[in-house]
Design an enzyme around this catalytic site. Structure first.
Site, PDB file in Angstrom:
ATOM      1  N   GLY A 183      11.477  -2.719   5.255  1.00 49.86           N
ATOM      2  CA  GLY A 183      10.673  -4.020   5.407  1.00 49.86           C
ATOM      3  C   GLY A 183      10.082  -4.631   3.972  1.00 49.86           C
ATOM      4  CG  HIS A 184       6.898  -2.032   2.042  1.00 45.45           C
ATOM      5  ND1 HIS A 184       6.905  -0.824   2.784  1.00 45.45           N
ATOM      6  CD2 HIS A 184       5.891  -2.700   1.971  1.00 45.45           C
ATOM      7  CE1 HIS A 184       5.698  -0.836   3.325  1.00 45.45           C
ATOM      8  NE2 HIS A 184       5.165  -1.909   2.822  1.00 45.45           N
TER       9      HIS A 184
ATOM     10  CG  MET B 121      -1.803  -1.268   1.414  1.00 45.39           C
ATOM     11  SD  MET B 121      -3.366  -0.949   1.954  1.00 45.39           S
ATOM     12  CE  MET B 121      -2.848  -0.727   3.735  1.00 45.39           C
ATOM     13  N   GLY B 122       2.235   1.179  -0.432  1.00 44.11           N
ATOM     14  CA  GLY B 122       2.965   2.133  -0.574  1.00 44.11           C
ATOM     15  C   GLY B 122       3.623   2.662   0.705  1.00 44.11           C
ATOM     16  CB  ALA B 123       3.950   4.605   3.314  1.00 39.72           C
ATOM     17  CG  LEU B 124       7.216   1.308  -1.161  1.00 40.51           C
ATOM     18  CD1 LEU B 124       7.923   0.813  -2.288  1.00 40.51           C
ATOM     19  CD2 LEU B 124       6.235   0.186  -0.692  1.00 40.51           C
ATOM     20  CG  HIS B 125       8.492   0.253   5.832  1.00 38.67           C
ATOM     21  ND1 HIS B 125       9.122  -1.171   5.700  1.00 38.67           N
ATOM     22  CD2 HIS B 125       7.258   0.285   6.214  1.00 38.67           C
ATOM     23  CE1 HIS B 125       7.858  -1.644   6.025  1.00 38.67           C
ATOM     24  NE2 HIS B 125       6.934  -1.049   6.198  1.00 38.67           N
TER      25      HIS B 125
ATOM     26  CD  GLN C  66      -5.974  -3.433   2.712  1.00 36.84           C
ATOM     27  OE1 GLN C  66      -5.827  -3.851   1.458  1.00 36.84           O
ATOM     28  NE2 GLN C  66      -5.211  -3.870   3.763  1.00 36.84           N
TER      29      GLN C  66
END
Ligand code: PAF
Length: 283
Positions: free
Chosen positions: A36-37, A30-34, A61
């Site tokens: 972990g992604h 869902m974006g806002a990548l960090h 969701q």
């Protein structure tokens, strides 16, 4: 890096890559990548030839309007981050809500064999119907060979495996370990919304899970659950929503321990209006 906003173009692109003999990996986000992604994308690149990363804040969701509205949306920064890993072998799919839900797709109601009855399914009504709808739709559009999901959303991971089996979607689901900050806080797109005090308090969640794991070696699930509940009563910036010790496969709450079953502890905590989840394998 190829970036697509419409499913038809993405499908054409993926088909041409597949026809050249490539194995297609998929990392839905869902974006806002960090980090972990990024670790999921790196694992996907190691295990497949070309990786599609979807970036879509899926409205169906979310059970809280505020959570949906405040969910971070950082498409340009996300793309720049992905480019630091690999510009050639990653494609991004960033559709609009209209592209996904505009024509025929409606939220389905799923039976996930009881996996949805506890924790996120119980506290976020309709959440897994939204997740199932979007993930099934993306799998059917992209037809990846392998898809990669983080174990932070462990219940989601089991539900997706169930979905794939039930609908014979022909994609291998690979679960990847939780990625943590140095102080133990599980990485999450919502972490950026924590205030300074909340951020300082948040590592207590994983620290408590680790102690709970230790205690579960000799104590009952009931004892450990009460102990965790009491620990959170002393916390000024964290409110416990649930703590549950459950069977790792069925997610049925543990009443009596059995030597040949494996167990996991799951937790959801509010820091102000930011909801954080985490989990740990117990044996
Ligand atoms: O885990 C997430 O980020 C989402 O639930 C997913 C799998 C991308 C579906 O919207």
């Amino acid at each position: 890096m190829d970036i697509f906003h419409h499913s038809r173009q993405l499908r054409k692109h993926v088909e041409s890559i597949r026809e050249a003999g490539s194995i297609i990996g998929f990392v839905p986000t869902m974006g806002a990548l960090h980090e972990g992604h990024l670790s999921l994308v790196k694992t996907a690149l190691k295990n497949t030839d070309h990786v599609v990363v979807s970036i879509f804040v899926n409205p169906t969701q979310f059970n809280s309007k505020k959570d949906l509205e405040t969910y971070p949306r950082t498409l340009d920064a996300d793309i720049s981050l992905l480019k630091t890993i690999d510009s050639t072998n990653i494609s991004v799919y960033a559709p609009s809500v209209k592209d996904i839900y505009g024509t025929t797709l409606k939220t389905e109601s799923f039976d996930f064999g009881g996996l949805e009855d506890v924790m996120e399914g119980a506290y976020r009504k309709g959440h897994f119907d939204g997740v199932g709808t979007i993930v099934k739709h993306l799998f059917e559009s992209i037809e990846p060979d392998k898809a990669f999901f983080g174990e932070k959303d462990y219940q989601q991971l089991l539900i997706i495996k169930h979905l794939v089996k039930h609908y014979k979607l022909g994609v291998e689901i690979i679960g990847c370990p939780i990625y943590r900050e140095e102080d133990g806080l599980a990485m999450s797109s919502r972490n950026v919304r924590l205030s300074g005090q909340q951020r300082k308090a948040a590592p207590f969640i994983y620290a408590t899970l680790k102690t709970a794991k230790h205690k579960f070696g000799t104590k009952s699930a009931k004892y450990v659950t009460e102990w965790v509940t009491n620990q959170f009563k002393k916390q000024e910036f964290l409110d416990l929503e649930y703590f549950l010790i459950a069977d790792s496969e069925t997610l049925k709450p543990v009443k009596r321990k059995s030597k040949n079953r494996s167990y996991r502890a799951f937790i959801a905590v509010y820091a102000g209006d930011v909801r954080l989840i985490d989990n740990i394998a117990l044996n």
